[in-house]
Each structure stands twice: as structure tokens, then as C-alpha cells.
Design a protein around this motif. Sequence first.
Motif, short mmCIF file in Angstrom:
data_model
loop_
_atom_site.label_atom_id
_atom_site.label_comp_id
_atom_site.label_asym_id
_atom_site.label_seq_id
_atom_site.Cartn_x
_atom_site.Cartn_y
_atom_site.Cartn_z
N LEU A 63 -28.09 -2.58 2.07
CA LEU A 63 -28.88 -2.14 0.91
C LEU A 63 -29.71 -3.29 0.37
O LEU A 63 -29.36 -4.45 0.51
CB LEU A 63 -27.95 -1.64 -0.19
CG LEU A 63 -27.15 -0.38 0.09
CD1 LEU A 63 -26.19 -0.12 -1.07
CD2 LEU A 63 -28.06 0.81 0.30
N ARG A 64 -30.81 -2.92 -0.29
CA ARG A 64 -31.61 -3.97 -0.93
C ARG A 64 -30.88 -4.44 -2.19
O ARG A 64 -30.03 -3.75 -2.74
CB ARG A 64 -33.01 -3.48 -1.25
CG ARG A 64 -33.04 -2.19 -1.92
CD ARG A 64 -34.38 -1.56 -2.01
NE ARG A 64 -33.97 -0.26 -2.53
CZ ARG A 64 -34.43 0.34 -3.57
NH1 ARG A 64 -35.46 -0.14 -4.17
NH2 ARG A 64 -33.93 1.45 -4.01
N LYS A 65 -31.23 -5.62 -2.65
CA LYS A 65 -30.52 -6.26 -3.76
C LYS A 65 -30.63 -5.47 -5.06
O LYS A 65 -29.76 -5.55 -5.91
CB LYS A 65 -31.04 -7.68 -3.98
CG LYS A 65 -30.91 -8.57 -2.78
CD LYS A 65 -29.47 -8.84 -2.46
CE LYS A 65 -29.37 -9.75 -1.26
NZ LYS A 65 -28.06 -9.80 -0.70
N THR A 66 -31.70 -4.71 -5.24
CA THR A 66 -31.92 -3.98 -6.49
C THR A 66 -31.41 -2.54 -6.43
O THR A 66 -31.65 -1.78 -7.36
CB THR A 66 -33.41 -3.98 -6.85
OG1 THR A 66 -34.14 -3.36 -5.79
CG2 THR A 66 -33.92 -5.38 -7.09
N ALA A 67 -30.73 -2.17 -5.39
CA ALA A 67 -30.25 -0.79 -5.25
C ALA A 67 -29.19 -0.48 -6.30
O ALA A 67 -28.44 -1.36 -6.72
CB ALA A 67 -29.67 -0.58 -3.85
N ARG A 68 -29.16 0.78 -6.70
CA ARG A 68 -28.14 1.23 -7.65
C ARG A 68 -26.90 1.63 -6.87
O ARG A 68 -26.96 2.37 -5.91
CB ARG A 68 -28.64 2.41 -8.45
CG ARG A 68 -29.73 2.05 -9.40
CD ARG A 68 -30.14 3.25 -10.19
NE ARG A 68 -31.17 2.89 -11.14
CZ ARG A 68 -31.71 3.75 -11.97
NH1 ARG A 68 -31.36 5.01 -11.95
NH2 ARG A 68 -32.64 3.35 -12.82
N VAL A 69 -25.78 1.16 -7.34
CA VAL A 69 -24.50 1.46 -6.72
C VAL A 69 -23.57 1.96 -7.81
O VAL A 69 -23.52 1.40 -8.90
CB VAL A 69 -23.90 0.20 -6.05
CG1 VAL A 69 -22.55 0.50 -5.45
CG2 VAL A 69 -24.84 -0.34 -5.00
N TYR A 70 -22.84 3.02 -7.51
CA TYR A 70 -21.89 3.58 -8.47
C TYR A 70 -20.49 3.32 -7.96
O TYR A 70 -20.17 3.59 -6.81
CB TYR A 70 -22.13 5.07 -8.66
CG TYR A 70 -23.45 5.36 -9.33
CD1 TYR A 70 -23.53 5.46 -10.71
CD2 TYR A 70 -24.61 5.49 -8.59
CE1 TYR A 70 -24.74 5.70 -11.34
CE2 TYR A 70 -25.83 5.73 -9.21
CZ TYR A 70 -25.88 5.83 -10.58
OH TYR A 70 -27.09 6.07 -11.19
N ILE A 71 -19.63 2.80 -8.84
CA ILE A 71 -18.25 2.49 -8.48
C ILE A 71 -17.34 3.50 -9.15
O ILE A 71 -17.43 3.74 -10.36
CB ILE A 71 -17.89 1.06 -8.92
CG1 ILE A 71 -18.79 0.06 -8.17
CG2 ILE A 71 -16.43 0.76 -8.66
CD1 ILE A 71 -18.57 -1.37 -8.55
N ALA A 87 -20.43 -4.89 -6.23
CA ALA A 87 -19.70 -4.01 -5.31
C ALA A 87 -19.24 -4.78 -4.07
O ALA A 87 -18.12 -4.58 -3.58
CB ALA A 87 -20.58 -2.82 -4.92
N ARG A 88 -20.09 -5.65 -3.56
CA ARG A 88 -19.71 -6.45 -2.37
C ARG A 88 -18.57 -7.41 -2.70
O ARG A 88 -17.65 -7.60 -1.89
CB ARG A 88 -20.91 -7.23 -1.83
CG ARG A 88 -21.87 -6.32 -1.10
CD ARG A 88 -22.79 -7.06 -0.20
NE ARG A 88 -22.05 -7.50 0.96
CZ ARG A 88 -22.37 -8.58 1.66
NH1 ARG A 88 -23.40 -9.30 1.34
NH2 ARG A 88 -21.66 -8.92 2.72
N GLN A 89 -18.62 -8.03 -3.88
CA GLN A 89 -17.54 -8.94 -4.27
C GLN A 89 -16.22 -8.20 -4.36
O GLN A 89 -15.19 -8.69 -3.87
CB GLN A 89 -17.86 -9.59 -5.62
CG GLN A 89 -18.95 -10.63 -5.56
CD GLN A 89 -19.34 -11.13 -6.94
OE1 GLN A 89 -18.86 -10.63 -7.95
NE2 GLN A 89 -20.21 -12.13 -6.99
N ASP A 90 -16.24 -7.02 -4.99
CA ASP A 90 -15.02 -6.22 -5.09
C ASP A 90 -14.49 -5.84 -3.71
O ASP A 90 -13.29 -5.89 -3.45
CB ASP A 90 -15.27 -4.95 -5.90
CG ASP A 90 -15.55 -5.24 -7.37
OD1 ASP A 90 -15.27 -6.38 -7.83
OD2 ASP A 90 -16.06 -4.33 -8.06
N THR A 91 -15.40 -5.48 -2.81
CA THR A 91 -15.01 -5.11 -1.46
C THR A 91 -14.41 -6.30 -0.71
O THR A 91 -13.39 -6.17 -0.03
CB THR A 91 -16.22 -4.54 -0.69
OG1 THR A 91 -16.77 -3.46 -1.42
CG2 THR A 91 -15.82 -4.08 0.69
#
Length: 105
Positions: A63-71, A87-91
Motif C-alpha cells: 500500500l502507499r504510505k497515505t492509504a487509509r487502513v482500518y484496524i 498497522a505494519r508496526q502492530d503486525t
Amino acid sequence: MEKRFSSGFQSQTTKVHKLVREKHLKDLQIMDLSHSCHSTSEEICQSRELKTLQILDAELDSLRKTARVYIQQPNSQVFFLSNVEKARQDTKVKIAKLSGQQLKT
């Protein structure tokens, strides 16, 4: 014209992501067959979860850096807006925890 180009590019990207997911699913099926004879059900479950988290990490990386991610909140149907890096850090933390548990068993 830009809309046609962007939608065509978007459909190509979707096809690529679909192919990548199909390959990961095949890898999971192969992994399941190889582990079913030698492992306990808990180890299989941990192995599946680790593989799922690795796939999630690869998807987030694309994904691009500005993408919206929902957790999703644990044990609920509530989602909160986040960013790709969080999200990547959590993963990565979850992968590290599961990898540590697999090394102990």
C-alpha cells in the motif's frame, strides 16, 4: 481519459493482488498438509496465524504510505481509522510474538 487510465490501472492492480492472494492460499494449503501429520493442533493454529500475519504484512507493504487502513478492535465489530505504518508496526509485533512462541515449542 485519465479516468479510463486510472480505472484500467486499478483493475490490473486488483488482478495482481488477487493472483498474489491465490498463491498465498495455495502456500497455506501446502503448509497445512505438511504440518498435519507431525504437529499438534495448537502448533498448526499458531503456524496458520503466523502465515496470515506474514501475508498481511506483505499486503500492507504494497500500500502507499497515505492509504487509509482500518484496524478492528479485538472481540468486536468496531473498526478505527489508522495509517499504514501503525498497522505494519502492530503486525510486526504480533509476528515477533508468534515467532518467539514457535521457537519455544
